[in-house]
Enzyme design. Structure first.
Site, short mmCIF file in Angstrom:
data_model
loop_
_atom_site.label_atom_id
_atom_site.label_comp_id
_atom_site.label_asym_id
_atom_site.label_seq_id
_atom_site.Cartn_x
_atom_site.Cartn_y
_atom_site.Cartn_z
CG ASP A 3 16.91 49.97 31.40
OD1 ASP A 3 16.13 49.50 32.26
OD2 ASP A 3 17.03 51.19 31.19
CE LYS A 55 30.93 39.12 46.24
NZ LYS A 55 30.25 38.82 47.42
CE LYS A 113 36.40 37.47 46.50
NZ LYS A 113 35.56 38.45 47.19
CG HIS A 116 36.29 41.40 49.50
ND1 HIS A 116 35.17 41.59 48.71
CD2 HIS A 116 36.03 40.29 50.24
CE1 HIS A 116 34.28 40.66 48.99
NE2 HIS A 116 34.77 39.86 49.90
CG HIS A 162 29.94 34.70 47.46
ND1 HIS A 162 31.19 34.86 46.90
CD2 HIS A 162 29.98 35.39 48.64
CE1 HIS A 162 31.95 35.58 47.70
NE2 HIS A 162 31.25 35.92 48.76
CG ASP A 183 51.22 35.27 29.07
OD1 ASP A 183 52.09 35.31 29.95
OD2 ASP A 183 51.00 34.25 28.38
#
Length: 485
Positions: free
Chosen positions: A410, A405, A226, A224, A403, A231
């Site tokens: 603070d 997350k 991404k 899952h 979508h 380089d």
């Protein structure tokens, strides 16, 4: 007189209950949360035989013998890579803000590496701007490109990314592409895998979905993450899959997907490269050698941010992202803002969030009004009453499927990445989360979250308490399955 039929019948009954007893004992002997154990026991007793098969397929974390052996074999190389990186003392931070101190201590002890400074970080909230930036960086790549995505769907602007990647491979850039088998099922049925391989891109289908593998490893374990690494210096990660929102899941009726990515320049890319190399070897058996030199960003050496990357999944520290979320939530003193598309928290996380609100922290959670998973949507609703009663403000985003997350504590400590607040992300899948201790980045994230809130509907506690009784029944039924989602 006892007939052969009677004997066979009793043997089958005895065998069935013996199997039930063995699976029950195995569930009880495994060190797992009580709600999860109870949910599995309900499944195997309510669904005779079917429940046992489901448990054997999905109940335990089994990555397969070959991947397990590769994971053991890669450990010494990874540890040596980390030790070499530690020789560059100037890239490691020696101090953190008060709100972030405990979390960075946790990460350093569990992962063996401290937070890194000297990184330039950019928050990207528009998918098309992210794609343009990615295409530009791929076009300028000189040595290597490593990419991993859960979903890659051809069409729209994604095809331009593919073209840039193939062009890079043709001019001699070493390109590796890992894609999850389940998430990219349509991609692997398209002409693109062959086109990319012909151009020189190494394309790997990760965690194959096959009926032949059903009993060899857990089939719902997914890659899952991404990530894009260029380089050994430029990196991207966040919630965005490689899809064009104009074409992705339009029939689901939830609107376009809204995502967030970070683009980074600096030594954090080296650490992400270590994670990628481990994933690559576990899946392919091929070892990625560390770069000949460590890339030290002198121009950013005085930047006032500290970044840590947390990776989870088989072979990585167990439950570390769950621990990180708990630590961050308990560190909150003034404000806690959470965005997640799937809100099915563990009991520990639910308690931590409610406790934060009850001790005076302003807690806000932003979730999408509509969700692409019906079961998760109903399970999520079962947690809302307790959160609302504790004083948590819950906003339902109306501008599409949110979508993103993210967690902001603070206005200083930020967590962004691929992790949903559900058991699958927290305990099963290969995930990645960035932990950023920086006031400037926190301010940028706060502005994005404020924009989400401005396009959301606040759930009224009184109205929620008057929802139909049939909805409560469905919520509670789905709640029992929440440890398994």
């Amino acid at each position: 007189m006892i007939t052969l039929y009677t004997i066979i019948n009793w043997l089958l009954i005895f065998s069935y209950w013996l199997l039930i007893a063995c699976v029950t004992l195995r569930i009880l002997m495994k060190r797992r949360a009580v709600p999860s154990a109870m949910a599995w026991l309900l499944v195997i007793y309510i669904l005779p035989l079917v429940g046992i098969i489901i448990y054997l397929l999905l109940g335990e974390l089994n990555i397969g013998k070959r991947r397990y052996e590769r994971n053991k074999a890669v450990c010494p190389s990874i540890n040596q890579w980390i030790d070499n990186l530690k020789c560059c003392q100037q890239i490691f931070s020696t101090a953190n803000s008060e709100v972030a101190r405990s979390l960075f201590q946790l990460c350093a002890h569990r992962q063996g590496i401290s937070g890194l400074r000297g990184n330039k970080i950019q928050l990207l909230t528009n998918t098309y701007e992210t794609m343009k930036s990615l295409i530009r960086d791929i076009s300028l790549a000189q040595r290597n490109i490593e990419i991993v995505f859960y979903i890659w769907q051809a069409g729209g602007v994604v095809d331009k990314v593919a073209e840039a990647l193939m062009a890079a491979a043709r001019r001699g850039v070493f390109c590796r592409l890992m894609l999850d088998s389940a998430g990219c099922v349509h991609f692997f049925c398209s002409p693109y895998p062959a086109m990319m391989r012909n151009a020189g891109v190494k394309v790997v289908e990760v965690l194959h979905v096959s009926i032949l593998c059903v009993f060899l490893r857990r089939m719902d374990l997914r890659q899952h993450r991404k990530m894009v690494l260029i380089d050994n210096y430029i990196s991207y990660t966040g919630s965005m899959n490689m899809v064009d929102p104009r074409y992705f899941k339009q029939k689901a009726g939830v609107g376009q997907w809204i995502d967030m990515m970070t683009r980074m320049e600096g030594p954090i890319t080296m650490v992400m490269g270590i994670i990628y190399s481990r994933d690559w070897e576990i899946e392919t058996g091929q070892r990625i050698q560390p770069p000949a030199e460590n890339i030290i960003p002198f121009e950013y050496s005085n930047s006032n941010n500290t970044v840590q990357v947390i990776a989870s999944g088989p072979g990585f520290p167990e439950g570390v992202i769950h621990q990180a979320l708990l630590t961050a939530i308990y560190a909150a003193r003034e404000e806690l803002i959470i965005t997640t598309p799937y809100l099915v928290p563990s009991d520990d996380l639910l308690h931590a969030i409610c406790t934060a609100a009850q001790r005076g922290v302003k807690v806000q959670i932003i979730i999408p009004l509509d969700n692409d998973s019906l079961l998760v949507r109903w399970a999520s609703r079962s947690f809302l009453s307790e959160l609302l009663e504790a004083g948590v403000l819950i906003h339902q985003f109306e501008g599409g499927l949110l979508h993103t997350k993210s967690v902001l504590v603070d206005s200083q400590l930020s967590l962004v990445g691929t992790v949903n607040l559900d058991m699958r992300s927290l305990w099963l899948n290969f995930e990645i989360t960035l932990v950023i201790d920086a006031k400037d980045f926190g301010s940028d994230l706060a502005r994005v979250q404020e924009d989400y809130i401005a396009h959301s509907r606040l759930i009224d506690v009184i109205v929620w308490s008057k929802r139909p009784y049939w909805q409560r029944i469905i919520e509670r039924l789905c709640y029992f399955l929440s440890p398994l989602l």
